[in-house]
Design an enzyme around this catalytic site. Sequence first.
Site, PDB file in Angstrom:
ATOM      1  N   GLU A   7      41.155  79.710 -92.191  1.00 18.32           N
ATOM      2  CA  GLU A   7      40.357  78.986 -93.193  1.00 18.32           C
ATOM      3  C   GLU A   7      39.842  80.030 -94.170  1.00 18.32           C
ATOM      4  O   GLU A   7      38.655  80.344 -94.224  1.00 18.32           O
ATOM      5  CB  GLU A   7      39.213  78.188 -92.556  1.00 18.32           C
ATOM      6  CG  GLU A   7      38.613  77.199 -93.577  1.00 18.32           C
ATOM      7  CD  GLU A   7      37.382  76.467 -93.119  1.00 18.32           C
ATOM      8  OE1 GLU A   7      37.355  75.987 -91.968  1.00 18.32           O
ATOM      9  OE2 GLU A   7      36.438  76.380 -93.936  1.00 18.32           O
ATOM     10  N   HIS A   9      39.793  81.208 -98.053  1.00 23.26           N
ATOM     11  CA  HIS A   9      39.962  80.512 -99.325  1.00 23.26           C
ATOM     12  C   HIS A   9      40.211  81.447-100.508  1.00 23.26           C
ATOM     13  O   HIS A   9      39.781  82.596-100.513  1.00 23.26           O
ATOM     14  CB  HIS A   9      38.724  79.672 -99.617  1.00 23.26           C
ATOM     15  CG  HIS A   9      38.412  78.692 -98.532  1.00 23.26           C
ATOM     16  ND1 HIS A   9      39.288  77.715 -98.137  1.00 23.26           N
ATOM     17  CD2 HIS A   9      37.307  78.540 -97.746  1.00 23.26           C
ATOM     18  CE1 HIS A   9      38.733  76.992 -97.169  1.00 23.26           C
ATOM     19  NE2 HIS A   9      37.546  77.486 -96.901  1.00 23.26           N
ATOM     20  N   HIS A 160      39.614  69.823 -94.432  1.00 28.35           N
ATOM     21  CA  HIS A 160      38.482  70.695 -94.744  1.00 28.35           C
ATOM     22  C   HIS A 160      37.375  69.848 -95.379  1.00 28.35           C
ATOM     23  O   HIS A 160      37.662  68.870 -96.058  1.00 28.35           O
ATOM     24  CB  HIS A 160      38.955  71.785 -95.712  1.00 28.35           C
ATOM     25  CG  HIS A 160      37.897  72.776 -96.076  1.00 28.35           C
ATOM     26  ND1 HIS A 160      36.960  72.536 -97.065  1.00 28.35           N
ATOM     27  CD2 HIS A 160      37.626  73.998 -95.571  1.00 28.35           C
ATOM     28  CE1 HIS A 160      36.161  73.594 -97.147  1.00 28.35           C
ATOM     29  NE2 HIS A 160      36.529  74.486 -96.256  1.00 28.35           N
ATOM     30  N   ASP A 280      36.289  81.465 -92.730  1.00 31.99           N
ATOM     31  CA  ASP A 280      35.758  80.734 -93.891  1.00 31.99           C
ATOM     32  C   ASP A 280      35.393  81.703 -95.013  1.00 31.99           C
ATOM     33  O   ASP A 280      34.449  81.483 -95.759  1.00 31.99           O
ATOM     34  CB  ASP A 280      34.555  79.839 -93.530  1.00 31.99           C
ATOM     35  CG  ASP A 280      34.441  78.628 -94.460  1.00 31.99           C
ATOM     36  OD1 ASP A 280      35.230  78.520 -95.428  1.00 31.99           O
ATOM     37  OD2 ASP A 280      33.555  77.793 -94.225  1.00 31.99           O
TER      38      ASP A 280
HETATM   39 MN    MN Z   1      35.917  76.505 -95.842  1.00 34.24          MN
END
Ligand code: MN
Length: 323
Positions: A7, A9, A160, A280
Amino acid sequence: MKKIALEEHFMAPGFMEYEAAVTGLLNPQMLEAVNKRLPEFSQQRLEMMDKAGIELSVLSQTSPGLQGEKDAKIGARKAIEANDFLYSEIAKNPKRYAGFAHLAMHEPETATAELNRCVKELGFVGAMINGQTNGVYLDDQKYIPFWEKAVELDVPIYIHPGNPFQVPYVFKDYPAMQGAFWGWGTETASHTIRLIMSGLFDRLPKLKIILGHMGEGLPFTLWRFDSRWPGSIHTKELKKLPSHYIKENIIITISGVFDAPPLLCSMAAIGVDNILFSTDYPYEDPIVAAEFIDNVKISEEDRAKICYKNAERILKIKRTAGV
Ligand code: MN
């Protein structure tokens, strides 16, 4: 221990306009740091990966992306542009990066074709979808062919968090309840329950959905789901109890939840084979994520599964095997 993270980005060119939907929910200092890191692939991102022991990051367009686009035609065009851009960035560093497709879900046929292109031609390992699009959730019957394609391609779809279509009344007076603090988690968990209640997993028992943030709370609630099923006003028969689908069809990552009690609960509830490392980035610090998973009191075999073995199996990643 070496790690695969999924995850992680980035921001494609031309996607900054969609960020406005979430900027009010992030603190300004964080937003400034995040906006520097999102479009960057060649320095700080790699340095953070090295420090955290992350060999491979599966990259995804940051939320909401095209789930925040109103117009189907613009969405279809920009999805192709974003995926081609990601492909070009992965090509510069294919040992460190892989990709999730970014899809405009306005027109299911278009999204299905783009998923197919991204997996077969660009080598992406699945797709990430940032919640509802213009009020339509992914349990809508029009998406059945899309889900069939995901099963045919044998790729997982990561759901998500994104904003709800309308701010729930219960959040009134406390805007901080929206966003990552609380609202995105309940929105995403509810989205997943919609998929279960629609009978999608009875139709497609091999379909795999990935949820971040330790499963958005779902592993904690299995017993109650089953004890209260069927609900008195339910509309659809399911072949199994709700917990069955969460154990069989849902894979979770630890993104943004670097804490032992929910990890241990998740391992007990859905099994270590369904839990994957993730950070994340750039909303979370990969060093904190790595220190947590490297030190939490679990067996070394379980740690290896969470850090990379499960990801290699589920995403069919061979590049880090045996390293
Ligand atoms: Mn995220």
